[in-house]
Motif scaffolding. Structure first.
Motif, mmCIF file in Angstrom:
data_model
loop_
_atom_site.group_PDB
_atom_site.id
_atom_site.type_symbol
_atom_site.label_atom_id
_atom_site.label_comp_id
_atom_site.label_asym_id
_atom_site.label_seq_id
_atom_site.Cartn_x
_atom_site.Cartn_y
_atom_site.Cartn_z
ATOM 1 N N ASP A 99 0.313 2.957 -17.652
ATOM 2 C CA ASP A 99 1.424 2.078 -18.050
ATOM 3 C C ASP A 99 2.219 1.616 -16.831
ATOM 4 O O ASP A 99 2.565 0.434 -16.714
ATOM 5 N N LYS A 102 0.123 -0.921 -14.872
ATOM 6 C CA LYS A 102 0.151 -2.230 -15.532
ATOM 7 C C LYS A 102 1.478 -2.951 -15.282
ATOM 8 O O LYS A 102 1.495 -4.151 -15.039
ATOM 9 N N VAL A 117 -2.608 -9.007 -16.720
ATOM 10 C CA VAL A 117 -2.849 -7.655 -16.222
ATOM 11 C C VAL A 117 -4.280 -7.235 -16.560
ATOM 12 O O VAL A 117 -4.978 -6.644 -15.729
ATOM 13 N N SER A 118 -4.735 -7.545 -17.762
ATOM 14 C CA SER A 118 -6.101 -7.192 -18.155
ATOM 15 C C SER A 118 -7.136 -7.814 -17.219
ATOM 16 O O SER A 118 -8.128 -7.174 -16.867
ATOM 17 N N LEU A 121 -7.186 -5.708 -13.995
ATOM 18 C CA LEU A 121 -7.882 -4.438 -14.168
ATOM 19 C C LEU A 121 -9.389 -4.635 -14.226
ATOM 20 O O LEU A 121 -10.148 -3.878 -13.613
#
Length: 132
Positions: A99, A102, A117-118, A121
């Motif tokens: 968390d 992110k 953010v995804s 990653l």
């Protein structure tokens, strides 16, 4: 793989895990069997936003080492022995660390040349995140 200097990475809330093949080079007249073997090397992940936290961005690409030679040098420096190969296995993390990661990414998406953010990653860690 240079990382935090606070001791054992085993108690860190997150760590990068690598599979490393090392080669022993004994002194003249000595031999080892096997001469090369695989081991697991982990590096504590720096807290998001602190110095070193961008290790994943600077070292990984889609869950692989972006520069294999650089990865071998980092692993050899960490282990003190020659490294034949190194591969990234996963980021082992707690939900709280993920968390925070992110949130730190979201604070500066431009630094990652990404819209979400995804996307960041996936771009750097692939699907290699394991939440414990």
């Amino acid at each position: 793989m240079s990382g935090p200097t606070d001791g054992d990475s085993g108690d860190a809330p997150a760590r990068y895990v690598f599979r490393v093949t090392v080669r022993l080079e004994p002194a003249a007249g000595y031999a080892t069997e096997p001469a090369a073997f695989e081991t697991v090397l982990s590096r504590a992940a720096d807290p998001p936003g602190e110095e070193g936290w961008l290790f994943f961005r600077d070292t990984l690409w889609r869950g692989e080492l972006g520069d294999a030679a650089h990865g071998r040098r980092l692993a050899a420096d960490a282990l003190g022995v020659p490294v034949e190969s190194v591969s990234f296995s996963e980021l082992q993390t707690t939900e709280a660390y993920l968390d925070d990661l992110k949130a730190a990414i979201a604070d500066d998406l431009d630094a990652f040349n990404a819209d979400t953010v995804s996307e960041v990653l996936k771009k750097y860690l692939g699907s290699s995140i394991r939440v414990e």
